[in-house]
Design a protein around this motif. Structure first.
Motif, PDB file in Angstrom:
ATOM      1  N   THR A  56      -2.703   3.144 -12.763  1.00 40.79           N
ATOM      2  CA  THR A  56      -3.666   3.508 -11.595  1.00 40.79           C
ATOM      3  C   THR A  56      -4.356   3.756 -11.545  1.00 40.79           C
ATOM      4  O   THR A  56      -5.547   3.049 -10.467  1.00 40.79           O
ATOM      5  N   SER A  84       2.411   7.176  -0.047  1.00 40.74           N
ATOM      6  CA  SER A  84       3.142   6.769  -0.510  1.00 40.74           C
ATOM      7  C   SER A  84       4.461   5.909   0.764  1.00 40.74           C
ATOM      8  O   SER A  84       4.166   5.827   1.117  1.00 40.74           O
ATOM      9  N   THR A 110       6.460  -0.622  -8.879  1.00 43.21           N
ATOM     10  CA  THR A 110       5.904  -0.024  -9.850  1.00 43.21           C
ATOM     11  C   THR A 110       5.859   1.385  -9.417  1.00 43.21           C
ATOM     12  O   THR A 110       5.402   1.291  -7.687  1.00 43.21           O
ATOM     13  N   ASP A 111       4.875   2.037 -10.022  1.00 45.27           N
ATOM     14  CA  ASP A 111       3.867   3.362  -9.656  1.00 45.27           C
ATOM     15  C   ASP A 111       2.695   3.428 -10.539  1.00 45.27           C
ATOM     16  O   ASP A 111       1.757   4.027  -9.478  1.00 45.27           O
ATOM     17  N   SER A 147      -1.832  -3.693  -7.475  1.00 43.69           N
ATOM     18  CA  SER A 147      -0.212  -3.008  -7.563  1.00 43.69           C
ATOM     19  C   SER A 147      -0.031  -4.107  -9.279  1.00 43.69           C
ATOM     20  O   SER A 147      -0.399  -4.822  -9.286  1.00 43.69           O
TER      21      SER A 147
END
Length: 258
Positions: A56, A84, A110-111, A147
């Protein structure tokens, strides 16, 4: 659902915060000539490369910053974008990637996700004061999301969006925060054709008894990174118009991707 709520649902953000962002400077022209809605660069295939996914923090460094697109104002988007995926819900799982793409969120699993907003800085080019308050809102605000994915995750995310456009063509229900609304139609359309793979779609949204509004989204993959673009123009909603995604913003952002 009132018109302000319709805007908030369509953008999956709070309209009050969106208004503040718009007043500080916004808008743009159409996305120009485009290629087919789903494109792959001739030198690449939809298969994701083996490159290590970005974090990130690394994605945040790849987001457009002030001064990188002449005549545009860049803001963090923290007050206008959902934080989120749990804040954005649909009644059909196949439609989730579409809703996430409109909120600057990762369309796949994905985070690693970062987002901001980009709008034309009218204050830098204005030659006269706006005639009325409505002119302040006649601006296009583009939400940008980045992302990154492991393995073939990015290619799978693109497929999920493409499949969603087909599966959700008849519409879907959408909830964001305390508001809910209805997307009545989804269709693919021509996009920029940039990156290794790209697609674009248009959604028609029920404005709660006050007609419908049209919103454009584009999703571009470059390597194992995906960029999403979604445009909103509050003033255009009153006339049934739509905000186009600025070609300059898409080109500048995709050029920064690894």
């Amino acid at each position: 659902m009132k018109r302000s709520s319709g805007v908030r649902i369509a953008a999956t953000v709070a309209v009050s915060a969106l208004s503040l962002a718009l007043v500080t400077g916004c808008s743009d022209s159409g996305s120009g000539d485009a290629k087919d809605s789903t494109n792959s660069a001739s030198s690449s295939s939809p298969s994701a490369p083996a490159a290590k996914p970005l974090t990130t923090a690394e994605l945040e460094k790849l987001l457009l910053t002030q001064g990188e697109v002449e005549g545009y104002k860049v803001t963090s988007g923290d007050d206008t974008l959902p934080k989120s995926k749990s804040e954005v819900k649909t009644d059909k799982a196949e439609c989730d990637p579409l809703a996430w793409s409109t909120g600057g969120l990762a369309p796949g699993d994905t985070d690693a996700n970062a987002s901001n907003s980009v709008a034309e800085d009218k204050a830098s080019t204005a030659t006269a004061q706006p005639e009325d308050a409505a002119d302040l809102f006649d601006v296009n605000l583009t939400f940008v999301g980045l992302s990154s994915y492991e393995g073939d995750g990015a290619a799978k995310a693109m497929k999920a969006v493409s499949d969603g456009v087909t599966a959700c063509s008849g519409g879907y229900s959408l909830a964001a925060g305390d508001d809910d609304g209805k997307v009545t139609k989804v269709a693919s359309e021509k996009g920029s054709g940039l990156g290794d793979e790209s697609l674009a779609f248009v959604e028609t949204v029920d404005m709660g008894g006050e007609g419908t509004a049209t919103f454009h989204t584009e999703v571009v993959r470059k390597g194992n990174t995906i960029a999403t673009f979604y445009a909103v123009n509050i003033a255009a909603l009153s006339t049934g118009g739509a905000a186009d995604i600025p070609a300059a913003v898409v080109e500048a952002q995709v050029a920064k991707l690894k």
